[in-house]
Scaffold this active site. Sequence first.
Site, PDB file in Angstrom:
ATOM      1  N   GLN A 107       2.135  -3.634  -0.206  1.00  0.00           N
ATOM      2  CA  GLN A 107       2.130  -2.500   0.713  1.00  0.00           C
ATOM      3  C   GLN A 107       3.388  -2.544   1.570  1.00  0.00           C
ATOM      4  O   GLN A 107       3.983  -3.610   1.764  1.00  0.00           O
ATOM      5  CB  GLN A 107       0.878  -2.514   1.601  1.00  0.00           C
ATOM      6  CG  GLN A 107      -0.391  -2.229   0.821  1.00  0.00           C
ATOM      7  CD  GLN A 107      -1.647  -2.378   1.663  1.00  0.00           C
ATOM      8  OE1 GLN A 107      -1.769  -3.306   2.451  1.00  0.00           O
ATOM      9  NE2 GLN A 107      -2.596  -1.473   1.486  1.00  0.00           N
ATOM     10  N   GLU A 136      -5.466 -10.481   1.834  1.00  0.00           N
ATOM     11  CA  GLU A 136      -4.234 -10.035   2.490  1.00  0.00           C
ATOM     12  C   GLU A 136      -4.036 -10.750   3.823  1.00  0.00           C
ATOM     13  O   GLU A 136      -4.879 -10.610   4.716  1.00  0.00           O
ATOM     14  CB  GLU A 136      -4.277  -8.527   2.741  1.00  0.00           C
ATOM     15  CG  GLU A 136      -3.058  -8.008   3.486  1.00  0.00           C
ATOM     16  CD  GLU A 136      -3.213  -6.569   3.967  1.00  0.00           C
ATOM     17  OE1 GLU A 136      -2.218  -6.003   4.441  1.00  0.00           O
ATOM     18  OE2 GLU A 136      -4.332  -6.030   3.871  1.00  0.00           O
ATOM     19  N   ASP A 193       1.435  -7.287   2.141  1.00  0.00           N
ATOM     20  CA  ASP A 193       1.942  -6.180   2.946  1.00  0.00           C
ATOM     21  C   ASP A 193       3.245  -6.645   3.592  1.00  0.00           C
ATOM     22  O   ASP A 193       3.239  -7.564   4.418  1.00  0.00           O
ATOM     23  CB  ASP A 193       0.905  -5.786   3.994  1.00  0.00           C
ATOM     24  CG  ASP A 193       1.287  -4.534   4.761  1.00  0.00           C
ATOM     25  OD1 ASP A 193       2.458  -4.423   5.179  1.00  0.00           O
ATOM     26  OD2 ASP A 193       0.428  -3.669   4.982  1.00  0.00           O
ATOM     27  N   GLU A 209       1.521   2.272   3.354  1.00  0.00           N
ATOM     28  CA  GLU A 209       0.548   2.168   4.452  1.00  0.00           C
ATOM     29  C   GLU A 209       1.306   2.143   5.775  1.00  0.00           C
ATOM     30  O   GLU A 209       1.404   1.132   6.446  1.00  0.00           O
ATOM     31  CB  GLU A 209      -0.306   0.903   4.285  1.00  0.00           C
ATOM     32  CG  GLU A 209      -1.506   0.883   5.226  1.00  0.00           C
ATOM     33  CD  GLU A 209      -2.337  -0.383   5.097  1.00  0.00           C
ATOM     34  OE1 GLU A 209      -3.547  -0.273   4.883  1.00  0.00           O
ATOM     35  OE2 GLU A 209      -1.759  -1.485   5.225  1.00  0.00           O
TER      36      GLU A 209
END
Length: 257
Positions: free
Chosen positions: A205, A143, A179, A241
Amino acid sequence: MPKFAANLSFLFTEMPFAERFARAAAAGFKGVEMLFPYDWPADEVAGWLRAAGLEAVLFNLPPGDWAAGERGLACLPGRQEAFAESVERALTYARRLGCRRLHGLAGIRPAGIAETELEATYIANLRHAADRLASIGATLTIEPINSRIDMPGYWLDDIGRARRLLDAIGRDNVGLQLDLYHAQILQGDLARTIQSHLERIVHIQIADNPGRHEPGSGEIHYPYLFELLDRLGYAGWVGCEYRPLTTTAAGLGWLPR
């Protein structure tokens, strides 16, 4: 509509960790993710999942000494043994929790070490982790995290670089964890970013920017992005998140029903 998973390290934090599973299920979530489950025995966490009827969709490998500022070990020369031990610990939890997606934190860039050595260490460590996770049919994720606001000094802070590293690692069970909060800070242009990397994305995310709060609180137009994911045929999970502006329940109005 995408499948949404509640990140229990961020959501429902007004109650003890063990109680967040049932609360997530009551809110309509079918899956949960968490940063680190290691403060609780694996069998207990598995029991909370079963009781709530939830799937564990993601957690991180142990990050090293978080209190001392470590944010992963994968790029750190001299810490290969500790990284390998972290993989084995994560495997134990993954087996018990039935989780088949784990994220390997890259770590903070150490001073005085050549970039080529950091990259070589990272690639070798991720190959080792991927091979071990393959023994249970699990996928390792990488990530890109912004190093400007949330994690200063984080080594893997570029999406294009993450894509190149996936090719260098060369394992079928390693994929991109995107993300969209971090991606917005790193480069923006989220729709094209998703489209450009879709075939390597294994987990998404979300949080809004600025503030890392719930969708609808900032500048990212999430309804469009959710529709885009549907049009593109994304079948994976979308992990929530984010830090609620007030309480988790009060901030769930964005969640499609």
